[in-house]
Scaffold this motif. Structure first.
Motif, PDB file in Angstrom:
ATOM      1  N   ALA A   9      12.116  -0.878  -0.228  1.00  0.00           N
ATOM      2  CA  ALA A   9      11.736   0.002  -1.338  1.00  0.00           C
ATOM      3  C   ALA A   9      12.187   1.440  -1.117  1.00  0.00           C
ATOM      4  CB  ALA A   9      10.231  -0.052  -1.560  1.00  0.00           C
ATOM      5  N   THR A  10      12.494   1.809   0.130  1.00  0.00           N
ATOM      6  CA  THR A  10      12.941   3.181   0.414  1.00  0.00           C
ATOM      7  C   THR A  10      14.455   3.338   0.311  1.00  0.00           C
ATOM      8  OG1 THR A  10      13.171   2.820   2.800  1.00  0.00           O
ATOM      9  CG2 THR A  10      10.986   3.500   1.990  1.00  0.00           C
ATOM     10  N   LEU A  11      15.183   2.246   0.062  1.00  0.00           N
ATOM     11  CA  LEU A  11      16.636   2.298  -0.032  1.00  0.00           C
ATOM     12  C   LEU A  11      17.048   3.307  -1.099  1.00  0.00           C
ATOM     13  CD1 LEU A  11      19.278   0.966   1.001  1.00  0.00           C
ATOM     14  CD2 LEU A  11      19.078  -0.605  -0.930  1.00  0.00           C
ATOM     15  N   ASP A  12      17.934   4.237  -0.734  1.00  0.00           N
ATOM     16  CA  ASP A  12      18.355   5.267  -1.669  1.00  0.00           C
ATOM     17  C   ASP A  12      19.760   5.733  -1.321  1.00  0.00           C
ATOM     18  OD1 ASP A  12      18.096   6.982  -3.865  1.00  0.00           O
ATOM     19  OD2 ASP A  12      17.336   8.614  -2.623  1.00  0.00           O
ATOM     20  N   SER A  13      20.477   6.188  -2.329  1.00  0.00           N
ATOM     21  CA  SER A  13      21.816   6.731  -2.153  1.00  0.00           C
ATOM     22  C   SER A  13      22.138   7.598  -3.366  1.00  0.00           C
ATOM     23  CB  SER A  13      22.834   5.597  -2.048  1.00  0.00           C
ATOM     24  OG  SER A  13      24.148   6.095  -2.121  1.00  0.00           O
ATOM     25  N   ASP A  14      22.880   8.661  -3.160  1.00  0.00           N
ATOM     26  CA  ASP A  14      23.365   9.454  -4.295  1.00  0.00           C
ATOM     27  C   ASP A  14      24.198   8.585  -5.225  1.00  0.00           C
ATOM     28  OD1 ASP A  14      22.132  11.768  -3.381  1.00  0.00           O
ATOM     29  OD2 ASP A  14      23.951  12.527  -2.390  1.00  0.00           O
ATOM     30  N   PHE A  15      24.843   7.571  -4.674  1.00  0.00           N
ATOM     31  CA  PHE A  15      25.659   6.665  -5.484  1.00  0.00           C
ATOM     32  C   PHE A  15      24.827   5.986  -6.579  1.00  0.00           C
ATOM     33  CE2 PHE A  15      27.313   2.304  -6.138  1.00  0.00           C
ATOM     34  CZ  PHE A  15      28.464   2.645  -6.828  1.00  0.00           C
ATOM     35  N   PHE A  16      23.566   5.682  -6.307  1.00  0.00           N
ATOM     36  CA  PHE A  16      22.726   5.029  -7.307  1.00  0.00           C
ATOM     37  C   PHE A  16      22.562   5.889  -8.564  1.00  0.00           C
ATOM     38  CE2 PHE A  16      20.278   2.647  -3.730  1.00  0.00           C
ATOM     39  CZ  PHE A  16      21.327   1.753  -3.595  1.00  0.00           C
TER      40      PHE A  16
END
Length: 184
Positions: A9-16
């Motif tokens: 649930a913490t997965l994050d990227s500027d790409f998203f």
């Protein structure tokens, strides 16, 4: 080799959150703004040629480091099939990940080469695979936010001699999941 997709649930990227897109690989936009279709050798019409959203931000080391910028996702039963491509025309390769209802991952890599030596055999063997996704489930029309890392060997056999080269594809994906019947 068995591997399971993980929920993070913490997965994050500027790409998203990015909104990058480009014309298909065979369409070139010149400095003066006109478009050229390199397949037909003629002009391309802006009204009929659409840009394609970049749904992958992966780096491949196969045939030299390059970006793979496209990911298509298709719901398959309770699972999903992901197809990652990009880098054409120089890099004609495809990574396929299948994630089943129990989150088990199977994957395959394939590439096309313009020339091979008669009698040469090529195959690819997956040696390591991982996939993390932000949310549970694979619902059509929902965006799948994920990160993948796949390592593989390219095995070339010629006249009984075998050569192995290791490669990796790694990065983020954000495709909109299509229902199998509506995939292009």
């Amino acid at each position: 080799m068995r591997a399971s997709a993980a929920i993070d649930a913490t997965l994050d990227s500027d790409f998203f959150r990015s909104k990058l897109s480009s014309y298909p690989w065979h369409i070139i936009e010149h400095d003066d703004g006109h478009l050229e279709d390199t397949i037909s050798g003629g002009p391309a019409n802006r009204k009929t040629v659409s840009k394609i959203e970049h749904t992958a931000s992966c780096i491949s080391t196969h045939q030299g480091e390059h970006f793979m910028s496209f990911c298509e996702a298709t719901q398959r039963g309770q699972g999903v099939d992901l197809v990652i491509t990009g880098g054409m025309p120089a890099y004609a390769s495809i990574l396929t990940l299948k994630i089943d209802a129990l989150k088990q991952i199977t994957c395959a890599f394939e590439a096309s080469y313009p020339m091979t030596i008669p009698g040469e055999m090529l195959q690819w063997s997956i040696t390591k695979k991982a996939f993390r996704m932000k949310n549970e489930g694979f619902k059509p029309e929902a965006r799948l936010l994920g990160w993948l890392s796949v390592e593989f060997e390219e095995i070339t056999s010629l006249h009984g001699k075998e050569t192995r080269r290791s490669h990796r594809i790694e990065g983020y994906v954000k495709p909109v999941i299509q229902h199998a019947a509506t995939q292009r």
